[in-house]
Design a protein around this motif. Sequence first.
Motif, mmCIF file in Angstrom:
data_model
loop_
_atom_site.group_PDB
_atom_site.id
_atom_site.type_symbol
_atom_site.label_atom_id
_atom_site.label_comp_id
_atom_site.label_asym_id
_atom_site.label_seq_id
_atom_site.Cartn_x
_atom_site.Cartn_y
_atom_site.Cartn_z
ATOM 1 N N PHE A 1 -4.970 4.567 4.780
ATOM 2 C CA PHE A 1 -6.246 3.857 4.803
ATOM 3 C C PHE A 1 -7.344 4.824 5.248
ATOM 4 N N PRO A 2 -8.511 4.804 4.561
ATOM 5 C CA PRO A 2 -8.978 3.833 3.557
ATOM 6 C C PRO A 2 -8.859 4.313 2.111
ATOM 7 N N ALA A 3 -7.928 5.208 1.821
ATOM 8 C CA ALA A 3 -7.862 5.782 0.468
ATOM 9 C C ALA A 3 -7.725 4.708 -0.602
ATOM 10 N N TRP B 1 0.813 -1.217 0.000
ATOM 11 C CA TRP B 1 0.000 0.000 0.000
ATOM 12 C C TRP B 1 0.848 1.270 0.000
ATOM 13 N N THR B 2 2.190 1.118 -0.155
ATOM 14 C CA THR B 2 3.119 2.228 0.021
ATOM 15 C C THR B 2 3.981 2.469 -1.210
ATOM 16 N N VAL B 3 4.352 1.424 -1.921
ATOM 17 C CA VAL B 3 5.173 1.533 -3.118
ATOM 18 C C VAL B 3 4.447 0.853 -4.272
ATOM 19 N N GLY B 4 5.050 0.908 -5.457
ATOM 20 C CA GLY B 4 4.446 0.298 -6.638
ATOM 21 C C GLY B 4 3.677 1.328 -7.450
ATOM 22 N N THR C 1 2.534 2.253 8.211
ATOM 23 C CA THR C 1 2.487 3.302 7.196
ATOM 24 C C THR C 1 1.100 3.408 6.579
ATOM 25 N N TYR C 2 0.473 2.266 6.344
ATOM 26 C CA TYR C 2 -0.892 2.246 5.780
ATOM 27 C C TYR C 2 -1.855 2.968 6.717
#
Length: 307
Positions: free
Chosen positions: A133-135, A97-100, A215-216
């Motif tokens: 979260f929850p974006a 939920w942080t990279v990519g 982080t999420y």
Amino acid sequence: MTEPSPATLLDRHPGLDPDFAALLEQVRTSGAAPLSALTPAEARARVRAGGGACAPGPALATVVDDPGRGGEPPIRRYLPAHARPDLVLVWFHGGGWTVGDLDYLDPFCRLLAERLHCEVRSVDYRLAPEHPFPAAVEDAERAVRGCAGRSVIVAGDSAGGNLAAVVAQRLCRDLEIRGQLLVYPVVDHDFTRESYRTRVGLVLGVDEMEFLFRTYGPADRSDPAVSPLRAADLTGLPPAVVVAAGHDPLHDEDVAYAEALSSAGVRVQLLRFPSLVHGFLRYTAVVPAAARATEEVLAAAALMAAR
């Protein structure tokens, strides 16, 4: 007296694919900082740099980036020649939920479009910590709702598999979701499972997952929108293909989710790859076992699409 040689990864993890062991040993000896020590920008740059280990996907009739409309997130659309009009697969990339980004598994999205003969929409959902979260869940839901009127397969790897599982639970009674393809998904937050205790020193571990969950930013990690294994009722969900890597800390929760779905009457195919590690879809150019496993995942997805 000769000193004993230090234990290798293959000594500590019997059954680990030797090609993966060699790659991971290179990472260990490189002195690279752990993920939890990096800033989000540094972590994203490292992940982008690792894309070269993935074999390129096929050329398709159309590959186009769509900026998103009406509140929907940006997507990349993959259309093969003669795509069937009734089906679309919505893909969520991994990365905790942080990279990519849209390039994270671009080759695999191309393969999905080619093998399933359908449009694939890869979602550029918002990332934490800038958008906690929850974006990501909101973006995932909007992307799937944007396919209303067509049959949908929700799919993703790792944190993207988490989003696919969450969306399947939240939208399956509103939309025609044909199936879910969950590739080594995050489905829980219990770090006491055996696979978390024994699959250490590889790609992921407790420190990395704690960093990513923190982080999420969910206030309650037991919320089914964060840990879909914790949902009170799994009945009525669409058929699922669940992929578990044997040398992955997430292995046990992935197997548990497949079993929970099956117990709830959901048709499930559990694909287990005992020698592989978390993230193997990104190593198809350098690890033959990962390439072979990827073919099995594609075959299972194609079968799901054909039903």
